[in-house]
Design a protein around this motif. Sequence first.
Motif, PDB file in Angstrom:
ATOM      1  N   LEU A  21       0.843  -1.194   0.000  1.00 49.58           N
ATOM      2  CA  LEU A  21       0.000   0.000   0.000  1.00 49.58           C
ATOM      3  C   LEU A  21       0.878   1.244   0.000  1.00 49.58           C
ATOM      4  O   LEU A  21       1.872   1.301   0.722  1.00 49.58           O
ATOM      5  CB  LEU A  21      -0.895   0.002   1.248  1.00 49.58           C
ATOM      6  N   HIS A  22       0.509   2.237  -0.794  1.00 46.28           N
ATOM      7  CA  HIS A  22       1.222   3.504  -0.810  1.00 46.28           C
ATOM      8  C   HIS A  22       0.599   4.396   0.267  1.00 46.28           C
ATOM      9  O   HIS A  22      -0.602   4.688   0.218  1.00 46.28           O
ATOM     10  CB  HIS A  22       1.091   4.179  -2.172  1.00 46.28           C
ATOM     11  N   ALA A  23       1.393   4.845   1.222  1.00 47.87           N
ATOM     12  CA  ALA A  23       0.852   5.578   2.364  1.00 47.87           C
ATOM     13  C   ALA A  23       0.160   6.876   1.953  1.00 47.87           C
ATOM     14  O   ALA A  23      -0.833   7.288   2.566  1.00 47.87           O
ATOM     15  CB  ALA A  23       1.960   5.870   3.372  1.00 47.87           C
ATOM     16  N   CYS A  24       0.678   7.530   0.927  1.00 49.32           N
ATOM     17  CA  CYS A  24       0.079   8.757   0.402  1.00 49.32           C
ATOM     18  C   CYS A  24       0.731   9.054  -0.942  1.00 49.32           C
ATOM     19  O   CYS A  24       1.785   8.507  -1.265  1.00 49.32           O
ATOM     20  CB  CYS A  24       0.273   9.945   1.359  1.00 49.32           C
ATOM     21  N   ALA A  25       0.111   9.932  -1.725  1.00 39.36           N
ATOM     22  CA  ALA A  25       0.660  10.358  -3.016  1.00 39.36           C
ATOM     23  C   ALA A  25       1.064   9.160  -3.872  1.00 39.36           C
ATOM     24  O   ALA A  25       2.212   9.004  -4.273  1.00 39.36           O
ATOM     25  CB  ALA A  25       1.842  11.296  -2.810  1.00 39.36           C
ATOM     26  N   HIS A  26       0.094   8.313  -4.143  1.00 39.16           N
ATOM     27  CA  HIS A  26       0.337   7.073  -4.883  1.00 39.16           C
ATOM     28  C   HIS A  26       1.154   7.331  -6.145  1.00 39.16           C
ATOM     29  O   HIS A  26       0.849   8.221  -6.933  1.00 39.16           O
ATOM     30  CB  HIS A  26      -0.998   6.431  -5.252  1.00 39.16           C
ATOM     31  N   ASN A  27       2.190   6.531  -6.302  1.00 41.29           N
ATOM     32  CA  ASN A  27       3.062   6.596  -7.469  1.00 41.29           C
ATOM     33  C   ASN A  27       2.751   5.399  -8.366  1.00 41.29           C
ATOM     34  O   ASN A  27       2.923   4.256  -7.932  1.00 41.29           O
ATOM     35  CB  ASN A  27       4.525   6.556  -7.019  1.00 41.29           C
ATOM     36  N   PRO A  28       2.221   5.607  -9.577  1.00 42.02           N
ATOM     37  CA  PRO A  28       2.309   6.821 -10.382  1.00 42.02           C
ATOM     38  C   PRO A  28       1.028   7.652 -10.494  1.00 42.02           C
ATOM     39  O   PRO A  28       1.037   8.672 -11.164  1.00 42.02           O
ATOM     40  CB  PRO A  28       2.651   6.254 -11.763  1.00 42.02           C
ATOM     41  N   THR A  29      -0.086   7.232  -9.931  1.00 45.26           N
ATOM     42  CA  THR A  29      -1.367   7.845 -10.290  1.00 45.26           C
ATOM     43  C   THR A  29      -1.672   9.149  -9.562  1.00 45.26           C
ATOM     44  O   THR A  29      -2.481   9.950 -10.033  1.00 45.26           O
ATOM     45  CB  THR A  29      -2.534   6.884 -10.029  1.00 45.26           C
ATOM     46  N   GLY A  30      -1.075   9.355  -8.370  1.00 48.34           N
ATOM     47  CA  GLY A  30      -1.432  10.526  -7.582  1.00 48.34           C
ATOM     48  C   GLY A  30      -2.812  10.415  -6.959  1.00 48.34           C
ATOM     49  O   GLY A  30      -3.355  11.403  -6.458  1.00 48.34           O
ATOM     50  N   LEU A  31      -3.385   9.210  -6.951  1.00 43.67           N
ATOM     51  CA  LEU A  31      -4.726   8.977  -6.408  1.00 43.67           C
ATOM     52  C   LEU A  31      -4.629   8.178  -5.121  1.00 43.67           C
ATOM     53  O   LEU A  31      -4.003   7.110  -5.096  1.00 43.67           O
ATOM     54  CB  LEU A  31      -5.582   8.215  -7.425  1.00 43.67           C
ATOM     55  N   ASP A  32      -5.239   8.681  -4.062  1.00 43.78           N
ATOM     56  CA  ASP A  32      -5.188   8.016  -2.761  1.00 43.78           C
ATOM     57  C   ASP A  32      -6.590   7.670  -2.281  1.00 43.78           C
ATOM     58  O   ASP A  32      -7.553   8.386  -2.575  1.00 43.78           O
ATOM     59  CB  ASP A  32      -4.544   8.931  -1.714  1.00 43.78           C
ATOM     60  N   PRO A  33      -6.723   6.585  -1.505  1.00 48.26           N
ATOM     61  CA  PRO A  33      -7.998   6.332  -0.838  1.00 48.26           C
ATOM     62  C   PRO A  33      -8.330   7.471   0.121  1.00 48.26           C
ATOM     63  O   PRO A  33      -7.421   8.102   0.683  1.00 48.26           O
ATOM     64  CB  PRO A  33      -7.742   5.028  -0.063  1.00 48.26           C
ATOM     65  N   ASN A  34      -9.625   7.737   0.314  1.00 46.28           N
ATOM     66  CA  ASN A  34      -9.997   8.673   1.378  1.00 46.28           C
ATOM     67  C   ASN A  34      -9.997   7.922   2.710  1.00 46.28           C
ATOM     68  O   ASN A  34      -9.773   6.701   2.747  1.00 46.28           O
ATOM     69  CB  ASN A  34     -11.343   9.335   1.082  1.00 46.28           C
ATOM     70  N   LYS A  35     -10.231   8.619   3.792  1.00 43.92           N
ATOM     71  CA  LYS A  35     -10.101   7.993   5.112  1.00 43.92           C
ATOM     72  C   LYS A  35     -11.118   6.877   5.315  1.00 43.92           C
ATOM     73  O   LYS A  35     -10.797   5.833   5.909  1.00 43.92           O
ATOM     74  CB  LYS A  35     -10.210   9.065   6.196  1.00 43.92           C
ATOM     75  N   GLU A  36     -12.322   7.068   4.829  1.00 42.13           N
ATOM     76  CA  GLU A  36     -13.327   6.014   4.936  1.00 42.13           C
ATOM     77  C   GLU A  36     -12.889   4.761   4.180  1.00 42.13           C
ATOM     78  O   GLU A  36     -13.072   3.626   4.652  1.00 42.13           O
ATOM     79  CB  GLU A  36     -14.665   6.531   4.391  1.00 42.13           C
ATOM     80  N   GLN A  37     -12.289   4.961   3.025  1.00 42.37           N
ATOM     81  CA  GLN A  37     -11.805   3.820   2.242  1.00 42.37           C
ATOM     82  C   GLN A  37     -10.618   3.151   2.920  1.00 42.37           C
ATOM     83  O   GLN A  37     -10.508   1.914   2.907  1.00 42.37           O
ATOM     84  CB  GLN A  37     -11.445   4.292   0.838  1.00 42.37           C
ATOM     85  N   TRP A  38      -9.735   3.945   3.533  1.00 41.55           N
ATOM     86  CA  TRP A  38      -8.617   3.353   4.272  1.00 41.55           C
ATOM     87  C   TRP A  38      -9.133   2.468   5.409  1.00 41.55           C
ATOM     88  O   TRP A  38      -8.586   1.386   5.675  1.00 41.55           O
ATOM     89  CB  TRP A  38      -7.706   4.437   4.835  1.00 41.55           C
ATOM     90  N   VAL A  39     -10.169   2.911   6.091  1.00 44.34           N
ATOM     91  CA  VAL A  39     -10.757   2.111   7.176  1.00 44.34           C
ATOM     92  C   VAL A  39     -11.252   0.773   6.626  1.00 44.34           C
ATOM     93  O   VAL A  39     -11.026  -0.289   7.230  1.00 44.34           O
ATOM     94  CB  VAL A  39     -11.903   2.888   7.858  1.00 44.34           C
TER      95      VAL A  39
END
Length: 416
Positions: free
Chosen positions: A188-206
């Motif tokens: 899992l990419h903790a933040c700033a997903h490489n290469p897309t720049g798309l991250d789960p929101n907090k609800e999705q992380w849960v």
Amino acid sequence: MSKIDTRLNVSPVPPDEIFALNGAYAVDPHPQKVSLGVGVYRTDDGKPWPLPVVQKAEKELVVDDDLFRHEYTAIEGDVPFLGIARDLMFGFEGKQGEEEAKARIGSVQTVAGTGANHLGALFLAHHMKPPTVWLSNPSWANHQTIWELAGVPRKTYPYYHAATRSFDFEGMMSSLESEAQEGDVVLLHACAHNPTGLDPNKEQWVAIADLCERKKLFPFFDSAYQGFASGSVEEDAWAVRYFFNNKPDMEMCVAQSFSKNFGLYGQRVGAFHYCTNRASTTLRDVVVNNLCHLIRGEFSMGPRVGCSIVKKVLTSEELTADWHQDLQVMSSRIKTMRKALYNELVRLQTPGTWEHIIQQNGMFSYTGLSPKQVYALKDKYHIYLLKSGRASISGLSQKNVAYVAQAIDDVIRNEN
């Protein structure tokens, strides 16, 4: 020509795309060339930016004149640095239960984030023997290489929805739910997903954390952009801290890099953290012992100079405040250039939708450009980005953003 006598069984491997692209850019004499390939921060003048706080720390280290500054450290690395790196990642600030929580984390210094990913993969391959590691599709290309070399079978979970240029949360969850098996690693990419720049929101992380816990999967976080992505070290570590604090019966690990958030690309500063579950804290020292065994056989100990800079900054309230300001400078410029590129494309009425550029996060944008369009940008306009369409936003500036937008507009219209 005489036959080569060798016992080697080797064949050429494809060159690394990013470094090959950077090399081609370096020798291109075109006056308007633009580098959107390599992931390094650049100023609006297109120049490297040694962080002002890093320059202050370097001067203080010279004044300190530590006689031991070139000596060996411990195999696990610079021990005070490891505590600082751990606390930055997991957010320990005198909170209740802090010591019990710290007892779950075994930390070692690594050769930057790449080394942390590699060491973690090697350790898990040796001692956990995961049936599969799940990587996002797409992911940082080096993840594939690292886990291939570790000998762990690789599968991918959906991550990018090309039609909407958005995070495919449903695809990711459905794939892991139906196919991932107990003991599998999920990267899992903790933040700033490489290469897309798309991250789960907090609800999705849960929801992702719940799935990992329920299916007994092993979360492996790659944290390369803490503080660099949003400007806040707390916000960018939210997912890691949520998993650690709210799923204490689940083991996990974190590969931590200081390359981006301190601008120490060439100093190779990193750490690897293995988190035991709360019932197995006695294993922490054994984990570190085994990590040290791997380190000793590979590079003996992490580099000293870069971690001394990080340690100097994060043990000073004044320098830490300066560092947070530098993070704001970098993250704000990235956001400004995202908006500028978006505005130019809208002004030109470039075919397609471009909202994803300002909705994405961090250094990279998955532009949605095709390989054919990317090649046209390079060949005709001397604009360099990866064939996947990934662009390093820090390569944009007030001086070149209109040129880049016009070039994108041209290649899209000419193709149509």
